[in-house]
Design an enzyme around this catalytic site. Structure first.
Site: not given
Length: 254
Positions: A12, A131
């Site tokens: 990330d 998600d």
């Protein structure tokens, strides 16, 4: 013969640096993406995912440069995404060196984006990131970095996205993200049963046993993790040897 289960580190980034948080917040610096990519390539990772979690338009050139440098270090497939809203965004990521594109918020808002990318690059190159967060008796799809509910059921969205042309699901449990309490086996198993494409489980990994659980009970095709790899808690080679010893089909590094 069954396909080998994949171990996938995730970077990330905020454009230039790797960051990591808990439940999608509280970010800390976790290292240089190029150095980490080279390390994971050498350690025997099966693929690498790089996500631009800042994803603002003014950071796009920085992120593309990061992809170029990361891709130069790899002999394994690279998936990249974050803020991809158009076919041209996808093209830019592929031109920078990505083998696969991952989309999330923009695809929830406009599912046709999945079809556009799939027609251009093939379904095998389009990874839908979901998600998901537990809500009563189901899981909600979360967008904008896991902070906002899309008011959409995760199982229904996974089925629809595959119909639109997604060739793989990257499934992250918002509840488990960064907690190192184990993958969400129930969520992953439910999504795996709902679709006919590979499912990558993400969120909550720490112990080798967590990976055994997600492959055996969660029916995941691959498992993704970040901080345990970045911090050296779980070396990839040792993890794969552990899985192989317990009968999990993996590709052992040379």
């Amino acid at each position: 013969m069954s396909l080998a289960h994949r171990i996938i580190p995730c970077l990330d980034t905020d454009g230039e640096r790797v960051v990591k948080g808990v439940n999608f917040v509280g970010l800390r610096d976790a290292g240089d993406p190029v150095a980490l990519a080279a390390r994971y390539n050498a350690e025997g990772a099966d693929e690498l995912v790089v996500l631009d979690i800042a994803a603002s338009r003014d950071r796009r050139p920085t992120f593309l440069e990061t992809i170029r440098h990361v891709a130069a270090e790899l002999a394994i497939p690279l998936t990249a995404g974050g803020g991809i809203r158009t076919l041209e965004d996808g093209r830019a990521v592929v031109r920078a060196g990505a083998d696969k594109i991952t989309v999330n918020t923009a695809a929830v808002k406009r599912p046709a984006l999945i079809s556009e990318l799939s027609r251009e690059f093939g379904a095998q190159a389009v990874v839908l990131a979901i998600d998901a967060k537990r809500s009563a008796d189901h899981w909600d799809v979360m967008v904008r970095g896991g902070l906002e509910s899309a008011s959409r059921d995760a199982l229904e969205w996974a089925r629809l996205a595959v119909a639109y042309g997604a060739g793989e699901i990257l499934l992250t449990s918002v509840d488990r993200d960064g907690t190192q309490s184990g993958f969400d086996v129930a969520l992953t198993a439910a999504i795996s049963r709902a679709v006919t494409v590979p499912v990558i489980a993400s969120g909550g990994a720490k112990l080798p046993e967590h990976f055994v659980e997600i492959f055996q009970e969660g029916s995941a095709d691959a498992a993704l993790a970040a901080s345990i790899f970045h911090d050296g808690v779980q070396p990839i080679r040792a993890l794969k040897e552990f899985l192989a010893a317990r009968g999990i089909e993996v590709r052992l590094p040379c």
